[in-house]
Design an enzyme around this catalytic site. Sequence first.
Site, PDB file in Angstrom:
ATOM      1  N   LYS A 192     -36.215 -35.714  87.872  1.00 35.66           N
ATOM      2  CA  LYS A 192     -34.931 -35.053  87.605  1.00 35.66           C
ATOM      3  C   LYS A 192     -34.342 -34.602  88.927  1.00 35.66           C
ATOM      4  O   LYS A 192     -35.069 -34.371  89.890  1.00 35.66           O
ATOM      5  CB  LYS A 192     -35.140 -33.831  86.701  1.00 35.66           C
ATOM      6  CG  LYS A 192     -33.902 -33.412  85.948  1.00 35.66           C
ATOM      7  CD  LYS A 192     -33.706 -34.231  84.689  1.00 35.66           C
ATOM      8  CE  LYS A 192     -32.476 -33.815  83.926  1.00 35.66           C
ATOM      9  NZ  LYS A 192     -32.396 -34.477  82.617  1.00 35.66           N
TER      10      LYS A 192
HETATM   11  P1  NAD Z   1     -22.162 -32.268  79.341  1.00 34.54           P
HETATM   12  O1  NAD Z   1     -21.907 -31.717  80.701  1.00 34.54           O
HETATM   13  O2  NAD Z   1     -21.515 -33.537  78.939  1.00 34.54           O
HETATM   14  O3  NAD Z   1     -21.818 -31.153  78.241  1.00 34.54           O
HETATM   15  C1  NAD Z   1     -22.358 -29.872  78.248  1.00 34.54           C
HETATM   16  C2  NAD Z   1     -21.571 -29.068  77.213  1.00 34.54           C
HETATM   17  O4  NAD Z   1     -22.200 -27.801  77.032  1.00 34.54           O
HETATM   18  C3  NAD Z   1     -20.143 -28.782  77.621  1.00 34.54           C
HETATM   19  O5  NAD Z   1     -19.313 -28.871  76.468  1.00 34.54           O
HETATM   20  C4  NAD Z   1     -20.193 -27.330  78.112  1.00 34.54           C
HETATM   21  O6  NAD Z   1     -18.937 -26.670  77.989  1.00 34.54           O
HETATM   22  C5  NAD Z   1     -21.194 -26.785  77.137  1.00 34.54           C
HETATM   23  N1  NAD Z   1     -21.850 -25.556  77.558  1.00 34.54           N
HETATM   24  C6  NAD Z   1     -22.344 -25.208  78.776  1.00 34.54           C
HETATM   25  N2  NAD Z   1     -22.861 -23.975  78.728  1.00 34.54           N
HETATM   26  C7  NAD Z   1     -22.691 -23.545  77.452  1.00 34.54           C
HETATM   27  C8  NAD Z   1     -23.021 -22.358  76.763  1.00 34.54           C
HETATM   28  N3  NAD Z   1     -23.653 -21.348  77.389  1.00 34.54           N
HETATM   29  N4  NAD Z   1     -22.716 -22.264  75.452  1.00 34.54           N
HETATM   30  C9  NAD Z   1     -22.086 -23.265  74.802  1.00 34.54           C
HETATM   31  N5  NAD Z   1     -21.757 -24.420  75.408  1.00 34.54           N
HETATM   32  C10 NAD Z   1     -22.054 -24.552  76.706  1.00 34.54           C
HETATM   33  O7  NAD Z   1     -23.759 -32.374  79.227  1.00 34.54           O
HETATM   34  P2  NAD Z   1     -24.593 -33.291  78.236  1.00 34.54           P
HETATM   35  O8  NAD Z   1     -24.916 -34.542  78.957  1.00 34.54           O
HETATM   36  O9  NAD Z   1     -23.954 -33.324  76.910  1.00 34.54           O
HETATM   37  O10 NAD Z   1     -25.946 -32.457  78.174  1.00 34.54           O
HETATM   38  C11 NAD Z   1     -26.116 -31.379  77.257  1.00 34.54           C
HETATM   39  C12 NAD Z   1     -27.608 -31.145  77.056  1.00 34.54           C
HETATM   40  O11 NAD Z   1     -28.183 -32.352  76.567  1.00 34.54           O
HETATM   41  C13 NAD Z   1     -28.381 -30.789  78.332  1.00 34.54           C
HETATM   42  O12 NAD Z   1     -29.448 -29.916  77.991  1.00 34.54           O
HETATM   43  C14 NAD Z   1     -28.918 -32.117  78.762  1.00 34.54           C
HETATM   44  O13 NAD Z   1     -30.057 -31.978  79.600  1.00 34.54           O
HETATM   45  C15 NAD Z   1     -29.243 -32.720  77.429  1.00 34.54           C
HETATM   46  N6  NAD Z   1     -29.389 -34.173  77.434  1.00 34.54           N
HETATM   47  C16 NAD Z   1     -28.354 -34.976  77.775  1.00 34.54           C
HETATM   48  C17 NAD Z   1     -28.551 -36.352  77.781  1.00 34.54           C
HETATM   49  C18 NAD Z   1     -27.444 -37.307  78.107  1.00 34.54           C
HETATM   50  O14 NAD Z   1     -27.675 -38.534  78.020  1.00 34.54           O
HETATM   51  N7  NAD Z   1     -26.252 -36.857  78.439  1.00 34.54           N
HETATM   52  C19 NAD Z   1     -29.796 -36.895  77.441  1.00 34.54           C
HETATM   53  C20 NAD Z   1     -30.820 -36.030  77.066  1.00 34.54           C
HETATM   54  C21 NAD Z   1     -30.613 -34.674  77.071  1.00 34.54           C
END
Ligand code: NAD
Length: 427
Positions: free
Chosen positions: A106
């Site tokens: 990561k």
């Molecule tokens: P992203 O940046 O696309 O979206 C994150 C979202 O969370 C945004 O809408 C942001 O406004 C919101 N957010 C941030 N802090 C917040 C809070 N305190 N309360 C409510 N909303 C909040 O990110 P993503 O890629 O969607 O990732 C989100 C989660 O999913 C992370 O934990 C990431 O590690 C996990 N994840 C993502 C992927 C992927 O392929 N994108 C894969 C596995 C896990």
Amino acid sequence: MNNQTAFDRFNSTVDAAAEILDDVEPALIERIKTPERVHQVSIPLTRDDGTQELLTGFRVQHNSARGPYKGGIRYHRDVCLDEVKALAGWMSIKTAVVDIPLGGGKGGITVDPRRLSKAELERLTRAYTERIWRVIGPEVDIPAPDVNTTSETMDWIADEYGRLSGAAAPAVVTGKSLFHGGSLGRDTATAQGGFDVLEAAFAAAGEKVSGKTVSIQGFGNAGANAAILFENAGARIVAASDSTAALIAPEGLDVAGLVALKTRGGSFAGVPGYEKKASDAPLVEPADILVPAALEGQITAVNAGAVKARWIVELANGPTTPEADVELERRRITVLPDILANAGGVVVSYFEWVQNMHSEKWLREEVEARLAVTMRRAYESVAALAARKHVSLRLAAYAIAIDRISAAMHAGRATLPGARREAGHRL
Ligand code: NAD
């Protein structure tokens, strides 16, 4: 208050899962918990007004026993080494749970990306790549997007890596735009994989998604795509939040409208016509299914007792603390754990990498069908072990992963005198 860090939580879950396994050596568990390599870099950034800033970035290469390191890059003001180590560890576990030939890593930069222009973000990404390019590569370590990084960020890294290494190598990152070698289905893969796992669990429990109510924390790649999938399957999204506010609508949110708003760069705090609450409100809103899709450490000992949902699909990494896990289990709430439920992203990243390495282009239907099979198979083996050992799905998933990683470590030292040869998996 418990002040365990994310990496402490990763370590204690590995220890708890190791107890399910009969004969795993303590020395191997120590190796599985400890990152193989940790890189911390300083990143000079020239702002648009010509001033200079020095930022800090990380790349943690956690475990490579089963294949090249694999894991996203996060841009967030709270990124710190401890968090990146935890996220890297979760990737090693995740790739093993879904049984793809990759390890875990990561990366991240401690920065609030909202204060940077697009040109500054590009310069920052290229400067970070300059610092880490010697330690990544298509067969070494393959980054991907995470919070606040996108397919465009990955395109910049691939381009900069090609420029610095002198050879175009799109397989150095996944989650790229289609034009630059990305895979169809990668954008929706994390949500789709979580949905596939929930469908498998629902099938076993005699439940249906249609007619259920859903509450979602976070409305980015994972959360917004989950909202679309659940709505298409006949569920109603009754609450959703971004980092600015939660929108509450028992009659159902206008998902398409909110997706369009986020695509334009809007935020929920500015949306008229809905009841608004704090960003963490969806965790405890009345709904059948809760989807944490923001950041880690959200469902805690403090709010776990107030969760109304009967099913939790962890699309975020590490959203539930171990204390909250105990309380959710006591209340018989089914938690589909992150290392299984959000693995769809890395599964399709693996498909993208395979396509890049073999100059292939798969159809969306092919990607989605392969993803569904991979996720269902992973769920079934996790659910079977959980039932057999009377443990949570999380501990069962960790146990399966630890078993596979330790088997790969044994195989790796099989040429050493006296090494024990492992034939296949024991679980
Ligand atoms: P992203 O940046 O696309 O979206 C994150 C979202 O969370 C945004 O809408 C942001 O406004 C919101 N957010 C941030 N802090 C917040 C809070 N305190 N309360 C409510 N909303 C909040 O990110 P993503 O890629 O969607 O990732 C989100 C989660 O999913 C992370 O934990 C990431 O590690 C996990 N994840 C993502 C992927 C992927 O392929 N994108 C894969 C596995 C896990």
